[in-house]
Design a protein around this motif. Structure first.
Motif, mmCIF file in Angstrom:
data_model
loop_
_atom_site.group_PDB
_atom_site.id
_atom_site.type_symbol
_atom_site.label_atom_id
_atom_site.label_comp_id
_atom_site.label_asym_id
_atom_site.label_seq_id
_atom_site.Cartn_x
_atom_site.Cartn_y
_atom_site.Cartn_z
ATOM 1 N N VAL A 179 -62.019 36.514 69.659
ATOM 2 C CA VAL A 179 -62.076 37.063 68.299
ATOM 3 C C VAL A 179 -60.655 37.390 67.854
ATOM 4 N N ILE A 180 -60.210 36.767 66.758
ATOM 5 C CA ILE A 180 -58.859 36.998 66.241
ATOM 6 C C ILE A 180 -58.971 37.639 64.861
ATOM 7 N N PRO A 181 -58.662 38.938 64.756
ATOM 8 C CA PRO A 181 -58.732 39.605 63.442
ATOM 9 C C PRO A 181 -57.796 38.929 62.439
ATOM 10 N N PRO A 182 -58.262 38.694 61.216
ATOM 11 C CA PRO A 182 -57.441 38.004 60.199
ATOM 12 C C PRO A 182 -56.105 38.683 59.934
ATOM 13 N N ASP A 183 -56.058 40.039 60.028
ATOM 14 C CA ASP A 183 -54.805 40.733 59.720
ATOM 15 C C ASP A 183 -53.746 40.570 60.803
ATOM 16 N N GLU A 184 -54.104 39.941 61.935
ATOM 17 C CA GLU A 184 -53.133 39.693 63.006
ATOM 18 C C GLU A 184 -52.407 38.360 62.825
ATOM 19 N N VAL A 185 -52.831 37.577 61.834
ATOM 20 C CA VAL A 185 -52.298 36.223 61.664
ATOM 21 C C VAL A 185 -51.628 36.068 60.306
ATOM 22 N N GLU A 186 -50.427 35.477 60.300
ATOM 23 C CA GLU A 186 -49.739 35.138 59.059
ATOM 24 C C GLU A 186 -49.616 33.617 58.964
ATOM 25 N N PHE A 187 -49.850 33.082 57.765
ATOM 26 C CA PHE A 187 -49.750 31.638 57.543
ATOM 27 C C PHE A 187 -48.632 31.340 56.552
ATOM 28 N N GLU A 188 -47.906 30.251 56.801
ATOM 29 C CA GLU A 188 -46.956 29.701 55.835
ATOM 30 C C GLU A 188 -47.293 28.230 55.671
ATOM 31 N N THR A 189 -47.103 27.696 54.486
ATOM 32 C CA THR A 189 -47.327 26.265 54.269
ATOM 33 C C THR A 189 -45.995 25.594 53.950
ATOM 34 N N MET A 190 -45.885 24.316 54.272
ATOM 35 C CA MET A 190 -44.644 23.561 54.049
ATOM 36 C C MET A 190 -44.973 22.080 53.981
ATOM 37 N N ARG A 191 -44.011 21.304 53.592
ATOM 38 C CA ARG A 191 -44.197 19.862 53.561
ATOM 39 C C ARG A 191 -44.026 19.305 54.968
ATOM 40 N N SER A 192 -44.850 18.332 55.295
ATOM 41 C CA SER A 192 -44.758 17.692 56.604
ATOM 42 C C SER A 192 -43.548 16.779 56.638
ATOM 43 N N GLY A 193 -43.011 16.583 57.844
ATOM 44 C CA GLY A 193 -41.889 15.667 58.025
ATOM 45 C C GLY A 193 -42.364 14.343 58.566
ATOM 46 N N LYS A 230 -54.968 24.250 59.113
ATOM 47 C CA LYS A 230 -55.189 25.675 59.406
ATOM 48 C C LYS A 230 -56.244 25.838 60.501
ATOM 49 N N GLU A 231 -57.311 25.052 60.386
ATOM 50 C CA GLU A 231 -58.379 25.112 61.396
ATOM 51 C C GLU A 231 -57.851 24.728 62.773
ATOM 52 N N ILE A 232 -57.051 23.660 62.827
ATOM 53 C CA ILE A 232 -56.488 23.207 64.111
ATOM 54 C C ILE A 232 -55.551 24.265 64.671
ATOM 55 N N ALA A 233 -54.717 24.861 63.807
ATOM 56 C CA ALA A 233 -53.772 25.891 64.257
ATOM 57 C C ALA A 233 -54.513 27.092 64.843
ATOM 58 N N MET A 234 -55.612 27.507 64.210
ATOM 59 C CA MET A 234 -56.401 28.626 64.723
ATOM 60 C C MET A 234 -57.048 28.277 66.064
ATOM 61 N N GLN A 235 -57.502 27.033 66.194
ATOM 62 C CA GLN A 235 -58.098 26.611 67.470
ATOM 63 C C GLN A 235 -57.041 26.618 68.577
ATOM 64 N N LEU A 236 -55.827 26.155 68.241
ATOM 65 C CA LEU A 236 -54.749 26.142 69.232
ATOM 66 C C LEU A 236 -54.347 27.564 69.623
ATOM 67 N N LEU A 237 -54.337 28.473 68.637
ATOM 68 C CA LEU A 237 -54.023 29.873 68.934
ATOM 69 C C LEU A 237 -55.058 30.458 69.880
ATOM 70 N N ALA A 238 -56.343 30.207 69.601
ATOM 71 C CA ALA A 238 -57.408 30.718 70.467
ATOM 72 C C ALA A 238 -57.264 30.170 71.883
ATOM 73 N N SER A 239 -56.899 28.891 72.007
ATOM 74 C CA SER A 239 -56.711 28.279 73.323
ATOM 75 C C SER A 239 -55.565 28.947 74.077
ATOM 76 N N LYS A 240 -54.461 29.205 73.365
ATOM 77 C CA LYS A 240 -53.310 29.849 74.006
ATOM 78 C C LYS A 240 -53.641 31.282 74.435
ATOM 79 N N LEU A 241 -54.379 32.015 73.602
ATOM 80 C CA LEU A 241 -54.767 33.387 73.945
ATOM 81 C C LEU A 241 -55.703 33.398 75.151
ATOM 82 N N LEU A 242 -56.582 32.407 75.213
ATOM 83 C CA LEU A 242 -57.493 32.295 76.351
ATOM 84 C C LEU A 242 -56.716 32.022 77.631
ATOM 85 N N GLU A 243 -55.699 31.161 77.538
ATOM 86 C CA GLU A 243 -54.856 30.853 78.695
ATOM 87 C C GLU A 243 -54.109 32.103 79.162
ATOM 88 N N MET A 244 -53.612 32.903 78.214
ATOM 89 C CA MET A 244 -52.924 34.143 78.570
ATOM 90 C C MET A 244 -53.858 35.090 79.312
#
Length: 310
Positions: A179-193, A230-244
């Motif tokens: 469970v990742i509370p929304p207020d713990e996450v900040e998002f920025e958007t940018m152009r892809s390279g 955004k969905e992929i980034a959240m999934q990757l964050l959850a995976s990293k937190l699980l690994e920790m």
């Protein structure tokens, strides 16, 4: 369900192939006795050796019984100390792991790459999709050291470079486990390279995620949709937190057992020496290979299996 069905079919196909190999070997032995032809025994021996190798591989996979061992894996290669040499080394490691995954018939998706200043890469995050991808890849996390004559040094001096690998499992329905509370996450958007057409270059589809409590930063430009990234980034964050969480658990268990075991990300695991001799040696198990070119072309299962068996 479709995935489970395919896995069951694959297992049945393996068993049929093993039965066929065994039957063929028995037939060859019988023919050898009837026709007094020793060469047929050599053929039978080769078939049995192949059968033995496949059974050993199957038994090894059965040992990968961790909760997430059958999951896909998320890998991140980071250049360490050593400047341009380290960035070049990070790119060499990236190629090695991509070739390794391809050898095993797995699929690789590059999620984000940060190019080096002069050559190589500063970092690259990619996903390896295949059964037991995480079970195998988890043995590779840590620091990898390269010793060689630097191609970027005009004096031709020997250079030691470092790059590290992070590995975490990709968990389906990870939002149910972490469970990742929304207020713990900040998002920025940018152009892809890089390549990808006008949409990629003109629209801010790439996403940068910052997790405040841990300082984890994830950038994703894999998809053309900002929402999907955004969905992929959240999934990757959850995976990293699980690994920790897993690492913390392993550390506590080893402390309770009285073992001195470094399960931290920063532990050095392997040396790749290109000069003055050629040798790749795992510092945890002592397993080594003199064929450096084969290792850099993805032949690393020997290192992985030695570590996991240990």
């Amino acid at each position: 369900m479709s995935k489970k069905l395919n896995e069951a079919k694959s297992s049945l196909e393996k068993i049929k192939n093993w039965d066929t190999l065994l039957d063929d070997s028995n037939t060859l032995v019988e023919l050898s006795e009837e026709e007094h032809d020793p060469s047929l025994l050599d053929e039978a021996s080769e078939s049995l050796k192949k059968l033995s190798d496949e059974l050993e591989k199957w038994e090894f996979q059965k040992m990968l019984s961790g909760e997430y061992d059958e999951s896909d894996a998320l890998l991140t290669v980071n250049a360490g100390a050593g400047g341009t040499d380290a960035q070049d080394w990070a790119q060499m490691l990236l190629r090695m792991y991509i070739r390794w995954a391809e050898r095993k018939g797995w699929h690789v998706d590059i999620i984000d790459t940060s190019e080096g200043d002069e050559a190589g890469i500063k970092s690259c995050t990619f996903r390896v999709s295949g059964k037991y991808a995480y079970g195998y890849a988890k043995a590779e996390k840590g620091v990898h050291r390269l010793v060689r004559i630097s191609p970027f040094n005009a004096n031709g001096k020997r250079q030691t470079s470092f790059a590290s690998l992070e590995v975490s499992p990709v968990i389906e329905d990870c939002e149910k486990k972490i469970v990742i509370p929304p207020d713990e996450v900040e998002f920025e958007t940018m152009r892809s390279g890089g390549a990808g057409g006008q949409n990629v270059n003109k629209v801010e589809t790439a996403v940068r995620l910052f997790h405040k409590p841990t300082g984890i930063v994830i950038k994703c430009q894999q998809e053309r949709s900002q929402l999907k990234n955004k969905e992929i980034a959240m999934q990757l964050l959850a995976s990293k937190l699980l690994e920790m969480k897993q690492q913390e658990h392993e550390q506590k268990v080893s402390e309770l057992k009285g073992e001195v075991m470094d399960v931290n990300f920063g532990s050095q695991i392997r040396s790749y020496v290109f000069h003055p001799y050629k040798m790749v040696k795992d510092l945890r198990t002592g397993y080594e290979m003199g064929n450096v070119d084969a290792v850099m072309d993805g032949d690393i299962d020997g290192f992985i299996e030695s570590y996991l068996k240990k």
